[in-house]
Design a protein around this motif. Structure first.
Motif, PDB file in Angstrom:
ATOM      1  N   GLY A  39       0.789  -1.223   0.000  1.00 40.65           N
ATOM      2  CA  GLY A  39       0.000   0.000   0.000  1.00 40.65           C
ATOM      3  C   GLY A  39       0.820   1.270   0.000  1.00 40.65           C
ATOM      4  O   GLY A  39       0.256   2.373  -0.032  1.00 40.65           O
ATOM      5  N   TYR A  40       2.160   1.143   0.019  1.00 38.49           N
ATOM      6  CA  TYR A  40       2.999   2.337   0.054  1.00 38.49           C
ATOM      7  C   TYR A  40       3.540   2.717  -1.326  1.00 38.49           C
ATOM      8  O   TYR A  40       4.301   3.672  -1.449  1.00 38.49           O
ATOM      9  CB  TYR A  40       4.135   2.148   1.065  1.00 38.49           C
ATOM     10  N   THR A  41       3.127   1.952  -2.332  1.00 35.03           N
ATOM     11  CA  THR A  41       3.375   2.334  -3.720  1.00 35.03           C
ATOM     12  C   THR A  41       2.086   2.132  -4.495  1.00 35.03           C
ATOM     13  O   THR A  41       1.556   1.017  -4.549  1.00 35.03           O
ATOM     14  CB  THR A  41       4.486   1.484  -4.370  1.00 35.03           C
ATOM     15  N   ILE A  42       1.567   3.216  -5.047  1.00 34.49           N
ATOM     16  CA  ILE A  42       0.383   3.145  -5.901  1.00 34.49           C
ATOM     17  C   ILE A  42       0.721   3.836  -7.219  1.00 34.49           C
ATOM     18  O   ILE A  42       1.814   4.393  -7.370  1.00 34.49           O
ATOM     19  CB  ILE A  42      -0.852   3.791  -5.235  1.00 34.49           C
ATOM     20  N   CYS A  43      -0.194   3.799  -8.162  1.00 33.01           N
ATOM     21  CA  CYS A  43       0.098   4.362  -9.488  1.00 33.01           C
ATOM     22  C   CYS A  43      -1.134   5.038 -10.064  1.00 33.01           C
ATOM     23  O   CYS A  43      -2.256   4.533  -9.918  1.00 33.01           O
ATOM     24  CB  CYS A  43       0.565   3.242 -10.422  1.00 33.01           C
ATOM     25  N   ALA A  44      -0.924   6.168 -10.695  1.00 24.77           N
ATOM     26  CA  ALA A  44      -1.982   6.855 -11.436  1.00 24.77           C
ATOM     27  C   ALA A  44      -1.915   6.373 -12.881  1.00 24.77           C
ATOM     28  O   ALA A  44      -0.895   6.529 -13.539  1.00 24.77           O
ATOM     29  CB  ALA A  44      -1.780   8.365 -11.364  1.00 24.77           C
ATOM     30  N   PHE A  45      -2.996   5.782 -13.370  1.00 26.86           N
ATOM     31  CA  PHE A  45      -2.988   5.238 -14.732  1.00 26.86           C
ATOM     32  C   PHE A  45      -3.923   6.012 -15.647  1.00 26.86           C
ATOM     33  O   PHE A  45      -4.798   6.757 -15.200  1.00 26.86           O
ATOM     34  CB  PHE A  45      -3.372   3.751 -14.726  1.00 26.86           C
ATOM     35  N   THR A  46      -3.721   5.827 -16.938  1.00 26.03           N
ATOM     36  CA  THR A  46      -4.603   6.408 -17.957  1.00 26.03           C
ATOM     37  C   THR A  46      -5.045   5.288 -18.897  1.00 26.03           C
ATOM     38  O   THR A  46      -4.811   4.099 -18.628  1.00 26.03           O
ATOM     39  CB  THR A  46      -3.882   7.493 -18.766  1.00 26.03           C
ATOM     40  N   GLY A  47      -5.638   5.657 -20.020  1.00 24.98           N
ATOM     41  CA  GLY A  47      -6.106   4.671 -20.978  1.00 24.98           C
ATOM     42  C   GLY A  47      -5.027   3.767 -21.535  1.00 24.98           C
ATOM     43  O   GLY A  47      -5.319   2.691 -22.071  1.00 24.98           O
ATOM     44  N   SER A  48      -3.770   4.167 -21.382  1.00 24.56           N
ATOM     45  CA  SER A  48      -2.684   3.324 -21.889  1.00 24.56           C
ATOM     46  C   SER A  48      -2.604   1.988 -21.162  1.00 24.56           C
ATOM     47  O   SER A  48      -2.007   1.042 -21.677  1.00 24.56           O
ATOM     48  CB  SER A  48      -1.348   4.067 -21.762  1.00 24.56           C
ATOM     49  N   ILE A  49      -3.229   1.892 -19.986  1.00 28.53           N
ATOM     50  CA  ILE A  49      -3.191   0.630 -19.251  1.00 28.53           C
ATOM     51  C   ILE A  49      -3.978  -0.459 -19.979  1.00 28.53           C
ATOM     52  O   ILE A  49      -3.714  -1.652 -19.807  1.00 28.53           O
ATOM     53  CB  ILE A  49      -3.730   0.813 -17.810  1.00 28.53           C
ATOM     54  N   VAL A  50      -4.947  -0.077 -20.819  1.00 32.84           N
ATOM     55  CA  VAL A  50      -5.731  -1.090 -21.533  1.00 32.84           C
ATOM     56  C   VAL A  50      -5.199  -1.368 -22.927  1.00 32.84           C
ATOM     57  O   VAL A  50      -5.606  -2.345 -23.570  1.00 32.84           O
ATOM     58  CB  VAL A  50      -7.232  -0.699 -21.621  1.00 32.84           C
ATOM     59  N   THR A  51      -4.277  -0.536 -23.419  1.00 34.91           N
ATOM     60  CA  THR A  51      -3.774  -0.724 -24.785  1.00 34.91           C
ATOM     61  C   THR A  51      -2.329  -1.217 -24.854  1.00 34.91           C
ATOM     62  O   THR A  51      -1.929  -1.787 -25.858  1.00 34.91           O
ATOM     63  CB  THR A  51      -3.857   0.602 -25.580  1.00 34.91           C
ATOM     64  N   GLY A  52      -1.550  -0.992 -23.788  1.00 37.70           N
ATOM     65  CA  GLY A  52      -0.132  -1.352 -23.826  1.00 37.70           C
ATOM     66  C   GLY A  52       0.115  -2.814 -24.160  1.00 37.70           C
ATOM     67  O   GLY A  52       0.991  -3.142 -24.965  1.00 37.70           O
ATOM     68  N   LYS A  53      -0.654  -3.698 -23.552  1.00 40.15           N
ATOM     69  CA  LYS A  53      -0.487  -5.133 -23.803  1.00 40.15           C
ATOM     70  C   LYS A  53      -0.890  -5.483 -25.230  1.00 40.15           C
ATOM     71  O   LYS A  53      -0.206  -6.260 -25.913  1.00 40.15           O
ATOM     72  CB  LYS A  53      -1.323  -5.928 -22.805  1.00 40.15           C
ATOM     73  N   MET A  54      -1.993  -4.911 -25.695  1.00 35.03           N
ATOM     74  CA  MET A  54      -2.470  -5.217 -27.050  1.00 35.03           C
ATOM     75  C   MET A  54      -1.490  -4.750 -28.113  1.00 35.03           C
ATOM     76  O   MET A  54      -1.363  -5.365 -29.174  1.00 35.03           O
ATOM     77  CB  MET A  54      -3.851  -4.579 -27.278  1.00 35.03           C
ATOM     78  N   LEU A  55      -0.777  -3.655 -27.820  1.00 35.98           N
ATOM     79  CA  LEU A  55       0.203  -3.139 -28.772  1.00 35.98           C
ATOM     80  C   LEU A  55       1.570  -3.793 -28.623  1.00 35.98           C
ATOM     81  O   LEU A  55       2.491  -3.495 -29.383  1.00 35.98           O
ATOM     82  CB  LEU A  55       0.337  -1.617 -28.587  1.00 35.98           C
ATOM     83  N   GLY A  56       1.697  -4.679 -27.629  1.00 40.65           N
ATOM     84  CA  GLY A  56       2.952  -5.393 -27.426  1.00 40.65           C
ATOM     85  C   GLY A  56       3.997  -4.589 -26.680  1.00 40.65           C
ATOM     86  O   GLY A  56       5.171  -4.946 -26.689  1.00 40.65           O
ATOM     87  N   PHE A  57       3.599  -3.499 -26.004  1.00 36.52           N
ATOM     88  CA  PHE A  57       4.553  -2.661 -25.287  1.00 36.52           C
ATOM     89  C   PHE A  57       5.010  -3.292 -23.974  1.00 36.52           C
ATOM     90  O   PHE A  57       6.132  -3.102 -23.544  1.00 36.52           O
ATOM     91  CB  PHE A  57       3.961  -1.285 -25.008  1.00 36.52           C
ATOM     92  N   PHE A  58       4.094  -3.974 -23.286  1.00 35.55           N
ATOM     93  CA  PHE A  58       4.455  -4.681 -22.054  1.00 35.55           C
ATOM     94  C   PHE A  58       3.404  -5.766 -21.784  1.00 35.55           C
ATOM     95  O   PHE A  58       2.332  -5.765 -22.396  1.00 35.55           O
ATOM     96  CB  PHE A  58       4.621  -3.725 -20.879  1.00 35.55           C
TER      97      PHE A  58
END
Length: 335
Positions: free
Chosen positions: A97-116
């Motif tokens: 709980g001491y590391t969190i992240c602010a995400f955007t729409g890239s969280i749903v596309t990165g895998k589909m584009l092969g980025f990660f």
């Protein structure tokens, strides 16, 4: 002999009982520690550079969530890799709980584009903070200076491929929006992806290097107000708050075209539910703060708080829209 065995048996029972008591005491301490979360500052990874739109918007929310939690939330900017560098660091962090992240729409596309190799399902969801639509703007310095969106559609149908539509890099949210616009209106555009940022796209359009463009309103606002570009329509079905509230949506024009940019908070995989719940409640209260709501309205970016279950469903829907477009374009790397 019998007395000796009985004595040893009693001693063993006392030892086992002592171990049980110690275990229960330790468990009580752990439970108490969990209940006292957070005990120290929390790091929030923002996967963009300081001063970027995502950074600015998230900082305002964190400013109000910190007092609720009783500890400061420190922004740690980790730009690069289409935001995947920040996501990867979050994925590898301890789930305390001491590391969190602010995400955007890239969280749903990165895998589909092969980025990660990960998407929103591979993290601990905390909440969705809000979502907003992109916009359609036109140049005032082109040979075809469209004044209305109806003019764009009318000219485009009569002249297939003649309208130059500038957008961000192929595979990005604004590029996907351009593909959906073409599909939804039946107009064949000359879609020209730009390698620069959204601001670069708007600068190109204002310079007459394109006829129309997909953009985000805050990036386009200075040129809209300066008269370099015209605001023709809002993508989707919800009008913007504030001074642009009278600009029609594509739904108002009769077109079912909708792809939303969004932002939220997540944590590393396997973060304890009670910790995620505390964070969620703090962010929910932050989105209800009058100063936060006014700040977001001034930037034409509506707040739409969603708890984890709704957040996952929302992201799944946006991912399915992107998947279909990327697959059709031959850009889908991972399903």
């Amino acid at each position: 002999m019998t007395a000796t065995l009985e004595r040893k048996g009693k001693e063993m029972k006392r030892v086992l009982f002592g171990i049980l008591i110690l275990f229960l005491m330790v468990s009580g301490v752990v439970t108490s520690a969990s209940a006292e979360y957070p005990e120290r500052p929390i790091n929030c990874i923002v996967p963009t550079e300081a001063g970027a739109d995502q950074d600015i918007m998230v900082r305002k929310i964190l400013e109000k969530a910190s007092p609720v939690l009783g500890k400061p939330i420190i922004v740690v900017n980790k730009p690069g890799g289409g935001q995947t560098i920040g996501y990867m660091e979050t994925y590898k962090a301890r789930p305390d709980g001491y590391t969190i992240c602010a995400f955007t729409g890239s969280i749903v596309t990165g895998k589909m584009l092969g980025f990660f190799p990960y998407d929103h399902h591979d993290f601990t969801p905390v909440c969705l903070l809000g979502y907003g639509s992109s916009i359609i703007i036109s140049s005032t310095k082109t040979e075809n200076p469209f004044n209305t969106f109806d003019e764009v559609v009318s000219f485009g149908k009569a002249n297939p491929g003649k309208i130059r539509l500038l957008t961000s890099a192929a595979g990005g949210a604004l590029w996907v929006t351009a593909q959906l616009l073409q599909e939804g209106t039946g107009v064949k555009f000359n879609i020209i992806p730009q390698e620069g940022s959204g601001g670069f796209v708007i600068g190109q359009l204002a310079g007459g290097h394109g006829d129309i463009a997909t953009a985000f309103v805050m990036a386009a606002k200075p040129q809209i107000e300066a008269g370099g570009v015209r605001f023709l329509a809002v993508v989707g079905s919800e009008r913007l708050p504030g001074k642009f509230k009278d600009v029609k949506t594509l739904k108002d024009f009769g077109y079912d075209v909708n792809l939303r940019g969004f932002r939220g908070i997540m944590g590393p995989p396997k973060m304890p539910k009670e910790v995620a719940d505390k964070l969620m409640k703090a962010f929910e209260l932050a989105t209800q703060d009058a100063d936060v709501q006014a700040f977001y309205e001034q930037r034409f970016d509506p707040l739409h708080f969603m708890p984890p279950e709704q957040m996952i469903k929302f992201c799944d829907n946006e991912q399915s829209i992107n998947r279909r477009v990327l697959d059709k374009a031959g850009m889908l790397k991972q399903k």
